[in-house]
Design an enzyme around this catalytic site. Structure first.
Site, PDB file in Angstrom:
ATOM      1  N   GLU A 190       1.639  -0.533  -4.981  1.00  0.00           N
ATOM      2  CA  GLU A 190       0.621   0.460  -5.362  1.00  0.00           C
ATOM      3  C   GLU A 190       1.350   1.764  -5.656  1.00  0.00           C
ATOM      4  OE1 GLU A 190      -3.243   2.970  -3.884  1.00  0.00           O
ATOM      5  OE2 GLU A 190      -1.503   2.735  -2.606  1.00  0.00           O
ATOM      6  N   ASP A 212       0.832  -1.203   0.000  1.00  0.00           N
ATOM      7  CA  ASP A 212       0.000   0.000   0.000  1.00  0.00           C
ATOM      8  C   ASP A 212       0.873   1.263   0.000  1.00  0.00           C
ATOM      9  OD1 ASP A 212      -2.766   1.170   0.528  1.00  0.00           O
ATOM     10  OD2 ASP A 212      -1.655   2.019   2.211  1.00  0.00           O
TER      11      ASP A 212
HETATM   12  C1  NOJ Z   1      -4.265   3.327  -0.726  1.00  0.00           C
HETATM   13  C2  NOJ Z   1      -5.449   2.461  -0.479  1.00  0.00           C
HETATM   14  O1  NOJ Z   1      -5.792   1.806  -1.662  1.00  0.00           O
HETATM   15  C3  NOJ Z   1      -6.551   3.352   0.045  1.00  0.00           C
HETATM   16  O2  NOJ Z   1      -7.790   2.703   0.111  1.00  0.00           O
HETATM   17  C4  NOJ Z   1      -6.126   3.856   1.398  1.00  0.00           C
HETATM   18  O3  NOJ Z   1      -7.093   4.771   1.868  1.00  0.00           O
HETATM   19  C5  NOJ Z   1      -4.768   4.555   1.319  1.00  0.00           C
HETATM   20  N1  NOJ Z   1      -3.802   3.842   0.547  1.00  0.00           N
HETATM   21  C6  NOJ Z   1      -4.181   4.718   2.694  1.00  0.00           C
HETATM   22  O4  NOJ Z   1      -3.756   3.473   3.191  1.00  0.00           O
END
Ligand code: NOJ
Length: 542
Positions: A271, A205
């Site tokens: 991500e 993430d």
């Molecule tokens: C990316 C995640 O996909 C999202 O849902 C989240 O709110 C943020 N990172 C913070 O962790």
């Protein structure tokens, strides 16, 4: 590397399916999905034909950001079940030949995490430096101009200790200090904990946020910002994100993944909302980075043949020699594909996703053509929408329950669902679409089965054929197997004049599921909103 029968690893051949656990299947009847619910539907995923399941966070959390604010990285939130339920899920997935990918959230914790409680307890606490604490600026305000992704300042003042802490997201999500070696050790142990329980990889993430500028310089204004864009876009986050040191941390994570496993057996997916030239750096020198730096550009690129063609060409041209491509159409943070491009084009999008070169990620419910479900203001749950209302950033509409049947609450729960199931649930559900020979679900299943049986569609070369006038066409080829994919991105009929089909070919699949076997030649006629895969005998100058 562990080669498979056709020379590719499972995460190169395979298709990843994202499950948002609150919304997939509720076994307990409390209106919120859970691990036992997921386990009970793994046979559906096997039937559908995906290879790996990425599960968004299910760890203990106060749920300020629905699980992306973690208080214990090694547990299961009681709403979702227990560690035993998790072990059962992994065992059942592996029995069915499915891999399990977890969401790893290294950038921040909950403000209720014991580490943060210790850290904020005093300036002298041994864990003070585990988070990012700074003195106020000379005027008493925040240390610099950084903005939270979710709106507002990225710094919150702690009156008791007289310093600000940094949070890239909510104030309830303080950022860990990845420059502190103890933090790294603790967070690598989290990876080991889940690897020992049998997981096959992680989606990391917020990876670009992981390390911040050591001098905490102000971010410069963003000259390209357009008026309706979220507040975060006011600045270019050059000092708060994508710092060179992130790559060191990624290298260390990837070494942890290789412990006790053959290189490449486990996968790291990053991500990364980044321009292509910065995204591809995450493959790392000599493959020392993440195997799949998530390419999220299909989500933001206008649905136009020339623009999509340019995107694919630019991405293919930027990949390092051993860099394996990856494509994503949607996720739990962005409007669903069927809402972005409309139901007719969502079928064309499915064909695009599953025939491009690289590993696709499919968001739960997109295989049914689920659309964003309007959520009335008084029922809004998403903290992002609450912080920045009225400009359409809310994520509740894309997180509504999976639709299993035409029963009450779409067969998702016997209780009251945490978000509305939506009005289309009578037709847009698994049971109804399983029975319908030309449904979206049938199309996805056919596409997935074709990918599985045709190595040209997974490991084959990619060659552009046309990207203009609503037509996007390309060829995939491997070992004498040649496929032409022709997508009509508009509602009117189109003819691909120079299909490159040479001596002719035959239709393998139409997005309407009604032309299979039809002979086609040098000129290929497409109906409005139609995508076709044709098997060819020769290809144009490829
Ligand atoms: C990316 C995640 O996909 C999202 O849902 C989240 O709110 C943020 N990172 C913070 O962790």
């Amino acid at each position: 590397m562990v080669p498979s029968s056709n020379g590719h690893l499972w995460w190169q051949r395979g298709v990843v399916y994202q499950v948002y656990p609150r919304s997939f299947k509720d076994a307990s009847g409390d209106g919120i999905g859970d691990l036992q619910g997921i386990t009970s539907r793994l046979d559906y995923l096997r039937w559908l034909g995906v290879d790996a399941v990425w599960i968004s966070p299910f760890y203990p959390s106060p749920m300020a950001d629905f699980g992306y604010d973690i208080t214990d990285h090694r547990g299961v939130h009681p709403r979702f079940g227990t560690l035993e339920d998790f072990d059962g899920l992994v065992a059942e997935a592996h029995r069915l030949g499915l891999r399990i990918i977890l969401d790893y959230v290294p950038n921040h914790t909950s403000d209720e995490h014991p580490w943060f409680l210790e850290s904020r307890s005093s300036r002298d606490d041994p864990k003070r430096d585990w988070y990012i604490w700074r003195d106020p600026a000379s005027d008493g305000g925040p240390p610099n101009n950084w903005i939270s992704v979710f709106g507002g300042p990225a710094w919150t003042f702690d009156a008791a200790t007289g310093q600000y802490y940094y949070h890239a997201y909510l104030r309830e999500q303080p950022d860990l200090n990845w420059r502190n070696p103890e933090v790294r050790v603790a967070m690598y142990d989290v990876l080991r904990f889940w690897l020992e329980r049998g997981v096959d990889g992680f989606r990391v993430d917020a990876l670009r946020q992981l390390v911040k500028d050591d001098r905490f310089r102000d971010n410069p204004p963003n000259p390209d910002r357009w008026p309706a864009s979220p507040p975060y876009d006011a600045l270019r986050p050059v000092y708060s994100t994508d710092r060179p040191e992130v790559h060191e941390a990624v290298r260390e994570m990837s070494l942890v993944l290789d412990e006790g496993a053959s290189p490449g057996e486990r996968v790291l997916i990053g991500e990364l909302y980044l321009p292509i030239e910065r995204l591809v750096r995450y493959y790392g020198e000599g493959g020392s980075g993440v195997q799949l730096p998530m390419n999220l550009h299909l989500i933001s690129t206008p649905w136009d043949a020339a623009r999509l063609g340019d995107l694919i060409d630019a991405y293919e041209a930027s990949l390092p020699q051993d860099g394996w491509p990856t494509w994503v159409l949607g996720n739990h943070d962005r409007s669903r594909i069927a809402s972005r491009v409309g139901p007719a084009q969502a079928r064309v999008a499915a064909m695009l996703l599953l025939t491009l070169r690289g590993t696709p990620t499919l968001y739960y419910g997109d295989e049914l053509g689920m659309r964003d479900v309007p959520v009335p203001p008084e029922q809004v749950q998403d903290p992002y929408e609450k912080n920045v209302p009225g400009i359409g950033v809310g994520r509740d509409p894309v997180r509504t329950p999976m639709r299993w049947s035409g029963e009450d609450n779409a067969g998702f729960t016997s209780g009251s669902p945490w978000l509305p199931v939506g009005e289309e649930s009578a037709e847009v559900n698994v049971e109804a679409q399983k029975r319908a020979p030309r449904s979206m679900l049938t199309l996805y299943r056919r596409l997935l089965s074709l990918r599985r049986s045709e190595p040209a569609l997974t490991g084959g070369t990619y060659a552009p054929v046309k990207a203009a006038d609503d037509l996007l066409a390309y060829a995939r080829e491997k070992d004498e197997r040649r496929f032409l994919v022709a997508l009509n991105l508009g509602p009117g009929p189109r003819t691909l004049g120079d299909s490159g089909l040479g001596r002719g070919g035959r239709v393998v699949l139409s997005t309407f599921l009604d032309r299979e076997g039809e002979a086609v030649g040098e000129t290929l006629d497409l109906r409005g909103d139609e995508g076709l895969i044709a098997e060819t005998t020769t290809l144009p100058g490829v």
